[in-house]
Write a protein that holds these residues in place. Structure first.
Motif, PDB file in Angstrom:
ATOM      1  N   ASN A 282       9.906  97.581 -53.705  1.00 53.94           N
ATOM      2  CA  ASN A 282       9.665  96.418 -53.286  1.00 53.94           C
ATOM      3  C   ASN A 282      11.517  96.720 -52.849  1.00 53.94           C
ATOM      4  OD1 ASN A 282      11.186  94.912 -55.745  1.00 53.94           O
ATOM      5  ND2 ASN A 282       9.413  95.349 -56.436  1.00 53.94           N
ATOM      6  N   THR A 283      11.803  95.701 -52.164  1.00 55.29           N
ATOM      7  CA  THR A 283      12.952  95.491 -51.627  1.00 55.29           C
ATOM      8  C   THR A 283      14.405  95.588 -52.452  1.00 55.29           C
ATOM      9  OG1 THR A 283      12.056  94.715 -49.757  1.00 55.29           O
ATOM     10  CG2 THR A 283      14.474  95.374 -49.754  1.00 55.29           C
ATOM     11  N   THR A 284      14.271  95.186 -53.856  1.00 61.06           N
ATOM     12  CA  THR A 284      15.062  94.768 -54.737  1.00 61.06           C
ATOM     13  C   THR A 284      14.885  96.602 -55.264  1.00 61.06           C
ATOM     14  OG1 THR A 284      14.829  92.335 -55.264  1.00 61.06           O
ATOM     15  CG2 THR A 284      15.947  93.759 -57.068  1.00 61.06           C
ATOM     16  N   MET A 285      13.813  96.868 -56.062  1.00 61.21           N
ATOM     17  CA  MET A 285      13.881  98.501 -56.413  1.00 61.21           C
ATOM     18  C   MET A 285      14.539  99.385 -55.862  1.00 61.21           C
ATOM     19  SD  MET A 285      12.242  98.357 -59.338  1.00 61.21           S
ATOM     20  CE  MET A 285      13.038  96.002 -59.066  1.00 61.21           C
ATOM     21  N   SER A 286      14.275  98.911 -54.180  1.00 63.71           N
ATOM     22  CA  SER A 286      15.344  99.337 -53.495  1.00 63.71           C
ATOM     23  C   SER A 286      16.572  99.506 -53.686  1.00 63.71           C
ATOM     24  CB  SER A 286      14.333 100.006 -50.785  1.00 63.71           C
ATOM     25  OG  SER A 286      13.214 100.143 -51.935  1.00 63.71           O
ATOM     26  N   GLY A 291      22.010 101.986 -55.257  1.00 64.43           N
ATOM     27  CA  GLY A 291      22.648 101.319 -56.049  1.00 64.43           C
ATOM     28  C   GLY A 291      23.365 100.746 -55.263  1.00 64.43           C
ATOM     29  N   ILE A 292      22.424  99.825 -54.340  1.00 61.59           N
ATOM     30  CA  ILE A 292      23.447  98.993 -53.410  1.00 61.59           C
ATOM     31  C   ILE A 292      23.318  97.775 -54.199  1.00 61.59           C
ATOM     32  CG2 ILE A 292      22.662  97.347 -51.441  1.00 61.59           C
ATOM     33  CD1 ILE A 292      21.718 100.086 -50.570  1.00 61.59           C
ATOM     34  N   PRO A 293      24.336  96.281 -54.287  1.00 65.05           N
ATOM     35  CA  PRO A 293      24.069  95.254 -54.852  1.00 65.05           C
ATOM     36  C   PRO A 293      22.620  93.913 -54.082  1.00 65.05           C
ATOM     37  CG  PRO A 293      25.639  95.581 -54.302  1.00 65.05           C
ATOM     38  CD  PRO A 293      25.418  96.651 -53.229  1.00 65.05           C
ATOM     39  N   PRO A 294      22.683  94.234 -54.752  1.00 65.51           N
ATOM     40  CA  PRO A 294      20.301  93.409 -54.330  1.00 65.51           C
ATOM     41  C   PRO A 294      20.490  91.311 -54.572  1.00 65.51           C
ATOM     42  CG  PRO A 294      19.705  93.782 -56.860  1.00 65.51           C
ATOM     43  CD  PRO A 294      21.150  94.447 -56.321  1.00 65.51           C
ATOM     44  N   ASP A 295      22.084  91.175 -54.810  1.00 62.59           N
ATOM     45  CA  ASP A 295      22.386  89.250 -55.142  1.00 62.59           C
ATOM     46  C   ASP A 295      22.075  89.107 -53.676  1.00 62.59           C
ATOM     47  OD1 ASP A 295      24.016  91.756 -56.926  1.00 62.59           O
ATOM     48  OD2 ASP A 295      25.441  89.793 -56.846  1.00 62.59           O
ATOM     49  N   ALA A 296      22.412  89.230 -52.655  1.00 60.09           N
ATOM     50  CA  ALA A 296      21.968  88.010 -51.342  1.00 60.09           C
ATOM     51  C   ALA A 296      20.368  87.529 -51.368  1.00 60.09           C
ATOM     52  CB  ALA A 296      22.154  88.384 -50.098  1.00 60.09           C
ATOM     53  N   MET A 297      19.285  88.915 -52.063  1.00 60.96           N
ATOM     54  CA  MET A 297      18.245  88.510 -52.379  1.00 60.96           C
ATOM     55  C   MET A 297      17.729  87.353 -52.958  1.00 60.96           C
ATOM     56  SD  MET A 297      16.639  92.313 -51.167  1.00 60.96           S
ATOM     57  CE  MET A 297      17.099  93.228 -52.501  1.00 60.96           C
ATOM     58  N   ALA A 298      18.189  87.433 -53.912  1.00 62.53           N
ATOM     59  CA  ALA A 298      18.342  86.336 -55.592  1.00 62.53           C
ATOM     60  C   ALA A 298      18.285  84.894 -54.710  1.00 62.53           C
ATOM     61  CB  ALA A 298      18.368  86.567 -56.706  1.00 62.53           C
ATOM     62  N   PHE A 306      19.928  96.293 -46.849  1.00 58.14           N
ATOM     63  CA  PHE A 306      19.643  97.036 -45.897  1.00 58.14           C
ATOM     64  C   PHE A 306      17.820  96.984 -46.012  1.00 58.14           C
ATOM     65  CE2 PHE A 306      17.403 100.497 -47.896  1.00 58.14           C
ATOM     66  CZ  PHE A 306      17.558 100.679 -49.472  1.00 58.14           C
ATOM     67  N   ARG A 307      17.012  97.391 -44.157  1.00 54.54           N
ATOM     68  CA  ARG A 307      16.061  97.168 -44.746  1.00 54.54           C
ATOM     69  C   ARG A 307      15.197  97.735 -44.453  1.00 54.54           C
ATOM     70  NH1 ARG A 307      14.599  91.714 -40.826  1.00 54.54           N
ATOM     71  NH2 ARG A 307      15.266  92.716 -39.408  1.00 54.54           N
ATOM     72  N   ASP A 308      15.738  98.703 -43.190  1.00 50.09           N
ATOM     73  CA  ASP A 308      15.466 100.293 -42.297  1.00 50.09           C
ATOM     74  C   ASP A 308      14.860 101.377 -43.256  1.00 50.09           C
ATOM     75  OD1 ASP A 308      15.571  98.635 -40.422  1.00 50.09           O
ATOM     76  OD2 ASP A 308      17.010  99.567 -39.278  1.00 50.09           O
ATOM     77  N   GLU A 309      14.201 102.334 -43.129  1.00 47.03           N
ATOM     78  CA  GLU A 309      14.340 103.598 -43.465  1.00 47.03           C
ATOM     79  C   GLU A 309      15.856 103.927 -43.664  1.00 47.03           C
ATOM     80  OE1 GLU A 309      13.109 102.918 -40.747  1.00 47.03           O
ATOM     81  OE2 GLU A 309      14.638 104.589 -39.584  1.00 47.03           O
ATOM     82  N   TYR A 310      15.786 104.604 -45.244  1.00 47.91           N
ATOM     83  CA  TYR A 310      17.539 105.449 -45.781  1.00 47.91           C
ATOM     84  C   TYR A 310      16.994 106.781 -46.006  1.00 47.91           C
ATOM     85  CZ  TYR A 310      22.276 104.901 -45.854  1.00 47.91           C
ATOM     86  OH  TYR A 310      23.749 105.153 -46.780  1.00 47.91           O
ATOM     87  N   ILE A 311      18.207 107.679 -45.310  1.00 46.42           N
ATOM     88  CA  ILE A 311      17.948 108.515 -46.381  1.00 46.42           C
ATOM     89  C   ILE A 311      19.124 109.041 -46.682  1.00 46.42           C
ATOM     90  CG2 ILE A 311      17.792 111.264 -45.214  1.00 46.42           C
ATOM     91  CD1 ILE A 311      16.001 110.024 -43.223  1.00 46.42           C
ATOM     92  N   VAL A 312      19.012 109.998 -47.964  1.00 51.66           N
ATOM     93  CA  VAL A 312      20.273 110.122 -48.607  1.00 51.66           C
ATOM     94  C   VAL A 312      19.756 111.840 -48.859  1.00 51.66           C
ATOM     95  CG1 VAL A 312      21.524 108.324 -48.973  1.00 51.66           C
ATOM     96  CG2 VAL A 312      19.930 109.200 -50.572  1.00 51.66           C
ATOM     97  N   PRO A 332      10.800 102.234 -45.736  1.00 55.22           N
ATOM     98  CA  PRO A 332      11.056 100.927 -44.911  1.00 55.22           C
ATOM     99  C   PRO A 332      11.185  99.310 -45.423  1.00 55.22           C
ATOM    100  CG  PRO A 332      10.358 101.572 -43.067  1.00 55.22           C
ATOM    101  CD  PRO A 332      10.387 102.999 -43.873  1.00 55.22           C
ATOM    102  N   ALA A 333      11.503  98.367 -45.302  1.00 57.95           N
ATOM    103  CA  ALA A 333      10.837  97.165 -45.682  1.00 57.95           C
ATOM    104  C   ALA A 333      10.779  96.131 -44.628  1.00 57.95           C
ATOM    105  CB  ALA A 333      11.591  96.513 -46.643  1.00 57.95           C
ATOM    106  N   VAL A 334       9.935  95.167 -44.674  1.00 58.88           N
ATOM    107  CA  VAL A 334       9.962  93.900 -44.051  1.00 58.88           C
ATOM    108  C   VAL A 334      10.637  92.778 -44.143  1.00 58.88           C
ATOM    109  CG1 VAL A 334       8.626  92.224 -42.710  1.00 58.88           C
ATOM    110  CG2 VAL A 334       7.933  94.380 -43.457  1.00 58.88           C
ATOM    111  N   SER A 335      11.348  92.972 -44.852  1.00 58.71           N
ATOM    112  CA  SER A 335      11.858  91.895 -45.853  1.00 58.71           C
ATOM    113  C   SER A 335      12.066  91.393 -47.129  1.00 58.71           C
ATOM    114  CB  SER A 335      11.606  89.531 -45.288  1.00 58.71           C
ATOM    115  OG  SER A 335      10.424  90.418 -46.991  1.00 58.71           O
ATOM    116  N   ALA A 336      13.081  90.917 -48.153  1.00 56.92           N
ATOM    117  CA  ALA A 336      13.768  90.589 -49.335  1.00 56.92           C
ATOM    118  C   ALA A 336      12.305  90.909 -50.640  1.00 56.92           C
ATOM    119  CB  ALA A 336      14.493  89.410 -49.311  1.00 56.92           C
ATOM    120  N   TYR A 337      11.566  90.654 -49.937  1.00 55.85           N
ATOM    121  CA  TYR A 337      10.048  90.110 -50.858  1.00 55.85           C
ATOM    122  C   TYR A 337       9.167  90.626 -50.692  1.00 55.85           C
ATOM    123  CZ  TYR A 337      13.362  87.945 -54.037  1.00 55.85           C
ATOM    124  OH  TYR A 337      14.440  87.848 -54.730  1.00 55.85           O
ATOM    125  N   VAL A 338       9.460  91.779 -49.377  1.00 60.32           N
ATOM    126  CA  VAL A 338       7.905  92.444 -48.553  1.00 60.32           C
ATOM    127  C   VAL A 338       8.738  93.681 -48.418  1.00 60.32           C
ATOM    128  CG1 VAL A 338       6.532  92.648 -47.258  1.00 60.32           C
ATOM    129  CG2 VAL A 338       6.798  90.423 -47.591  1.00 60.32           C
TER     130      VAL A 338
END
Lengths: 620, 620
Positions: A282-286, A291-298, A306-312, A332-338
Motif C-alpha cells: 500500500n502507498t504508506t508501505m511503499s 524512506g520517504i515521509p508519508p505524513d501528508a497521507m495521514a 509520489f505515486r508513479d513506479e520508482y526504480i532504485v 505504482p499507486a493510484v492514491s494515498a489509500y489505493v
C-alpha cells in the motif's frame, strides 16, 4: 538473570531483571503486536503467564479488565520481568502458516526483458590499451541487439578482476538497457528475482526463476513495523516524530524483507541473490520502503509524496540480501489509500476484470476495492480498521494456532468452533468473527441494529432458540457477551464475543459495504449485475462467502457462486511485474487508468455508511 | 603515557609506550610520507629527535646511514615510542603553502547548464490529490524550457516537508535534465560547486560560484594515501591486497577531499555544500576515488577499468561534505598514465594549443606530456618517479619550510641557497635539486656522464674553480657529495647533494626528456620550432627555466622566453568543467582526440632515454 520459558514451544530467554516484558518477548523472537504503540491501551500484546512473578498493577487491570487478569493475562508492554516465568507461547514466532502466500492468477504476458550474453573480449596488449569498460560495451554494441550501456559502480568495480580471472570471457546479464550482472562464463546463475508483497500486517516474498517464471520458494513473516502500531496512521504518527523514527521504520521493513530473501534462497538452495526485486505494497508501505515521509497521507487531503513506479538500487535503500545488489522496482499507486498492492491485484486479474462488471475487494488492514465496468475502473478505500485482523476485538487475534477460525451451528443446535491447528482456543480471528456474527444474526440473537439480546429477550424473541446458545450469553467486560468457546471447552479459558466487539464489526463491515455501494451506484450497477466478486488477501481468502453475504459485508444480491477467493493477489501481481517488462508497463497503465473516488466528505458515502452499519438491508 | 613535544610548533601528543612513532606523528596531525609503504626502506618518514629516548637499532642505521643517525634522525616507521621525546616539526601539519592552487587559464565557454526556477504549485485538495512529485514535475513541464525529470530518492524524501512548510512554493535548481536541489523559495543558495585536483602527492579544491564562475576559496592538503606509498604503483600494490585495503584507499581520499570541501566552505562562509563536484586526477587516482581496483594499470599492458567520464552521486562514493549530496563528475582519461588531470590541463590551455606546436609538460609524481601540432595531440607518460617531489633523494623533501628551493652561484663564486620561509635548511626540494645540478654542470663539477668530480679532479679540470665550491666536496653515504648548505650555515646540520642523488636526477630528467624527444620526432618538429612550452604542476611552476634548459629537462633549443608556467592546470581545467556543460563536452572530445603513445617497449624511446640521461646533448 531471570529466565522466561515458553510453553508449548520449549523456548526460553534470560534477561536482566527489570527488562520490559515486551522487549523480552521480542528478544525471544516473538512478533508481538502493539496497536496502541506500547502505551498499555489496546491490550494486543497480552500474554498468559502460567507461573512465576507477574504483579497485576492498576495499569494491567485498566488495560485488560479484571477477569483477564485473573486468568493470568498480562499486557506485556506495561509489565517488567522480576523473576523466572513460564508463559504460554504468544503465537508462532515466525509467522509461519499465518501469512497467505498462495495465489491464483495468470502467467505473464511478454518476455522478462532479461537477456544473457556470453562475450569473449579481445585481450589487451600494448597495441590495444582500450579500458575494460569500453572493451565490454563495444562487444555488446557489436551484437547489434542492444543500445548503449553504462556500468554501475558496483559492476565496474568487479570488472577488472572478473575479466582477468576468466581470460577476458564473461557472461553479461541485462534487463533492457541495464546491465544487471557480470558473471563467470558458463555460470547458470543470475536468473533469479524476488517478488514482494509488503502488507501492513504481513510480509510475503516469492523467489522466482526470471526465465521460466517458476516460483522457487516463498517466505513470509509479520511486518515488524507493527511494534509501532497496527495501522498505517499510528505508524505514520510514529515516523513523523523525526528522521530517526522514519529511518527506523524503513530499516525494520528492509531488514525483514532482506531476511525473507535469505530464507527463500535457503529454501530454494539458491547461491546468488535476486537481480530484480519488485515491491507491491500500500502507498504508506511503499513510502516507508523507500524512506520517504508519508505524513501528508495521514491528514486530509491525503497526498502521497509520489505515486508513479520508482526504480532504485537495493544499496540506496539499505537492502541487505545476498549479492548482487538488485534493481528494485516499486509498483505504482493510484492514491494515498489505493496502492501498488491493489494495482498488483488488479493486474493479476485483469482478464477477469475485462469480462464484465467485477468487484475486486481486498480486506486487509484497510478495506480497498475496485469496480471494473465498461472499460472503466473505479476504486476507493475505506478506513475499515484492522478488526478483521484481530485488532480492536477484545479477544481478537491473527489466524494463528489457537484462533477460532470457523463458527457454525450444528443441526442439533450446538455452536461449534474450529480452532487453527486444533490448539487450545485463545482468541478469535477475522473469519471466526464474521461467522460468529452471521450465525448469531441467523439465530436472531443479534438484532438489525447490532444489539446482542440478553437471555430473557432472546427467549422471548424465539422460544425455540437452542439451549446451547442461551447458556452462552453472559455479562462480560464489554457489556453483554456470548461464549463462542466456554471456559473448559477446547482446553480453553473461554473465548467470548462481546457487544463492543459487534460494534467494531459493524463499523468495519459498514465502511466496506458502503464503499462498495458508492462504487456500484456511481457505475449504475446493481449487486446482482456483478459477474464476479474477487476477494483478495488472507481474510478474503478464508472467509465463508455465505457468512459474508449474511452479515452484509458483500452486497446482498450478489450470486454466492460468483464470489471467488483469489489468494494473495498482491504477490501474484508483484510476480507478474517481476517476470515481464510488458507487465510492468501494464501496471503503470493501470495506475493511470484507475479512477480514484475519495470517499471522505462524500454525502452519499456518509449516508450509505450509516445504513450499512445496520444488518439485514435488502440488496436490490 | 609518554609525551612527544614538537619544536617549533609547540604541539604535543601523548601515546601509550610501545606505540609506533609513525602512528604517533599521524595522531598529532602530521602528514608523513612513506614511499616504501612503512617497511623501513626509503627513509622518507625520518624525523629529527632533539631529545629523549630513541634507540638507534640496526634497522635505523640500515635505513638512514650512520651520519644521519648521529644527527638524531630516525625512521619513524621502524621506531617505537619508549618515553618522552622532543622532535623537530616534521613539515607543516596541514600542507598549507605547499600545495599549488594558483592557476592561470581562460574563463569558461558556454553556460553552466545550471538553472533555477521558482515554482508555485497548486495546493492539493480532495478534488486534486495529485502526489507531490507529479505536482512538481508538471509545473516544470509547463515551463516548456525543460524535458522530463526524475527526482532522486534524497530529493523525494525532502519534498513533502519543503512544500508544506512553504505553502507549496519552492525553488528548483537543476543542471540540464537533472534536478540537483530543492530549496525554500527565495533562497539564494544552491549555486556552489567544487573543482578538485586529486594529485598523487597533493590535493587541491576550489569552491566556485556556479553562476558567476568566481573562485570563492581554495583549500589544499597532502594526499593521505601517501602513507601507503609515494607513487601510484606502491599504492596499487597495497590496494591489491584485498577489498579492505582498496576501500581504505578510497576512504582516505574521499575523507580528505570532503574535509577540503568543509575547509573551503568555512573560508568562503558558505552555508550549503556544492551541488556539483568535478574531479581531475591521474587515472589511478580516479580509480581510487571511485573505489575501482587499479591493479591492471600497474602491469603491462597497463589497462584501466574505465577511461570515459563517470558521473555518480556523492553518496555512492561516501562523500561526506555538508549537504546537499552532490553530483560528482570524474573527468575522462586517455590511458592508464595520461589521466583526467592532463585532460583538464589541456582543456585549460586549449587556445594556446591551437596556436602552433606546443609542448605541455606536467612533472608531478610522474612525468606526463602532450604535444599539440597541426590539429593533432600526441601524449605520453614517463615513469620519471617522484625525485622532483623529494622522494629517492637522500635529503629530498617537499617544498616545505626548511627546503632549499633555489641554488645559485654568486658573481663572487659563492654557492648561495634560498630556503623556504627562511627556516633552518633541512633538505632539498625539486627546484633546488634542478638548480644545484644546473649550477654544478655549469661549473664543470658534474661531467657529461653525470659524475660528480672529486676535489682533485675538479682542481685539475679548472684551476679557476671558486674555492667555495671545492671545499664543499666531501665523501658522504651516497659516494662523493657536495654540501649545498654546510653544517652550521643556515642554522642547519648540513644539506648535501650526493652522487646517488645525481643518478636519481638523471633517471628522472632522462625519462622526461626522452618522452619529449619521441613526441617531437613523431611529429617531425624541432625544439626550436615549439611556439610554447607550458609547465604545469608545482615543480613546473616554480622551476627556473634556465636551469631546466641547462640540465636538459626541457629540450635544448627551445627559446627560453617561450617557456611558461601555468600553475595548477588540472585545477584550472577541473574548474572549467565545473562551470560549463560545453567544457565538459570539450574535455570528453579531447580525451578521445588525444593520441596516446605507449613508450614502454619502444626502441626509439629506449635509445633516447639512454642518451638523455647524459648531460650536454646538443638540441638540434
Amino acid at each position: 538473570m531471570p529466565t522466561i520459558s515458553f510453553i508449548p514451544s520449549g523456548k526460553s530467554v534470560s534477561v536482566p531483571a527489570g527488562t520490559g516484558l515486551l522487549e523480552a518477548l521480542r528478544s525471544a523472537g516473538f512478533q508481538i503486536p502493539t496497536a496502541c504503540g506500547s502505551k498499555g491501551l489496546c491490550g494486543k500484546c497480552r500474554v498468559r503467564v502460567l507461573s512465576g512473578e507477574a504483579p497485576a498493577d492498576s495499569r494491567q487491570s485498566a488495560c485488560l479488565g479484571q477477569s483477564c487478569i485473573d486468568q493470568g493475562w498480562r499486557a506485556a508492554c506495561v509489565a517488567t520481568v522480576a523473576g523466572d516465568m513460564v508463559i504460554e507461547d504468544p503465537g508462532r514466532a515466525d509467522g509461519k502458516g499465518v501469512v497467505l502466500t498462495d495465489f491464483v492468477g495468470r502467467e505473464p504476458r511478454g518476455d522478462s526483458g532479461l537477456w544473457t550474453m556470453d562475450v569473449t573480449l579481445p585481450e589487451p596488449s600494448t597495441g590495444d590499451q582500450t579500458d575494460d569498460a569500453s572493451r565490454l560495451t563495444a562487444a555488446l554494441a557489436h551484437s547489434e541487439t542492444h543500445g548503449t550501456f553504462s556500468l554501475s559502480l558496483r559492476l565496474l568495480r568487479s570488472l577488472p578482476g572478473l575479466l582477468r580471472e576468466n581470460r577476458f570471457q564473461c557472461r553479461v546479464v541485462g534487463l533492457g538497457d541495464d546491465i544487471l550482472a557480470l558473471e563467470r562464463p558458463g555460470m547458470v546463475g543470475g536468473g533469479i528475482g524476488l517478488a514482494l508483497d509488503i502488507g501492513t500486517t504481513t510480509l510475503a516474498a516469492a523467489l522466482c526463476d526470471l526465465r521460466t517464471g517458476a516460483v522457487l520458494s516463498v517466505a513470509s513473516g509479520i511486518n515488524p513495523q507493527s511494534r509501532h502500531g497496527d495501522d498505517v496512521v499510528t505508524r505514520t504518527d510514529y515516523a513523523s516524530l523525526g528522521e530517526k523514527e522514519l529511518a527506523e521504520m524503513q530499516t525494520l521493513a528492509i531488514d525483514a524483507l532482506s531476511g525473507l530473501c535469505r530464507q527463500a534462497m535457503n529454501a530454494a538452495g539458491a547461491k546468488e541473490g535476486p537481480l530484480l526485486v519488485t515491491a507491491a505494497g500500500n502507498t504508506t508501505m511503499s513510502h516507508f520502503f523507500l524512506g520517504i515521509p508519508p505524513d501528508a497521507m495521514a491528514v486530509s487531503p491525503f497526498i502521497p509524496a509520489f505515486r508513479d513506479e520508482y526504480i532504485v538500487s537495493g544499496r540506496e535503500i539499505g537492502w541487505s540480501g545476498p549479492p548482487p545488489d538488485p534493481l528494485v522496482y516499486v509498483l505504482p499507486a493510484v492514491s494515498a489509500y489505493v496502492g501498488g498492492d491493489i494495482i498488483a491485484g488488479l493486474l493479476a486479474h485483469d482478464k477477469t476484470l475485462a469480462g464484465g462488471a467485477v468487484l475486486f475487494l481486498d480486506v486487509g488492514t484497510n478495506g480497498e476495492m475496485a469496480l471494473a465496468v465498461d472499460g472503466k475502473i473505479l476504486a476507493c478505500a475505506t478506513a475499515a480498521g484492522p478488526a478483521f485482523e484481530g485488532a480492536r476485538i477484545a479477544q481478537g487475534m491473527r489466524a494463528e494456532p489457537g484462533a477460532i477460525a470457523r463458527i457454525s451451528l450444528s443441526h442439533g443446535g450446538r455452536l461449534e468452533a474450529e480452532v487453527v491447528d486444533g490448539a487450545p482456543a485463545r482468541g478469535l480471528c477475522g473469519t471466526g468473527l464474521l461467522d460468529a456474527v452471521a450465525v448469531l444474526l441467523g439465530a436472531g440473537l443479534i438484532d438489525q441494529t447490532g444489539r446482542l439480546l440478553d437471555p430473557d429477550e432472546a427467549r422471548d424473541a424465539d422460544p425455540a432458540l437452542p439451549a446451547d446458545l442461551l447458556v452462552r450469553i453472559h455479562e462480560g467486560d464489554g457489556g453483554t457477551a456470548l461464549w463462542l468457546v466456554r471456559p473448559g471447552e477446547h482446553k480453553s479459558a473461554g473465548v467470548a464475543l462481546s457487544q463492543r466487539d459487534i460494534r467494531e464489526f459493524q463499523l468495519a463491515k459498514g465502511a466496506i459495504a458502503a464503499g462498495a455501494r458508492v462504487l456500484l451506484e456511481l457505475a449504475g450497477i446493481k449487486p446482482s449485475g456483478l459477474e464476479a466478486v474477487l476477494l483478495a488477501g488472507g481474510f478474503g481468502n478464508y472467509l465463508d462467502p455465505r457468512s459474508a453475504l449474511a452479515a452484509g459485508l458483500i452486497p446482498p444480491g450478489v450470486e454466492p457462486g460468483r464470489i471467488r477467493s483469489v489468494g494473495n493477489a498482491a504477490l501474484a501481481g508483484s510476480r507478474l511485474c517481476l517476470l515481464s517488462r510488458d507487465e510492468r508497463e501494464s501496471a503503470e497503465s493501470l495506475a493511470r487508468w484507475v479512477e480514484y473516488i475519495e470517499l471522505s466528505g462524500r454525502a452519499d458515502f456518509q449516508a450509505a455508511f450509516a445504513e450499512e452499519m445496520l444488518f439485514g438491508r435488502d440488496g436490490e
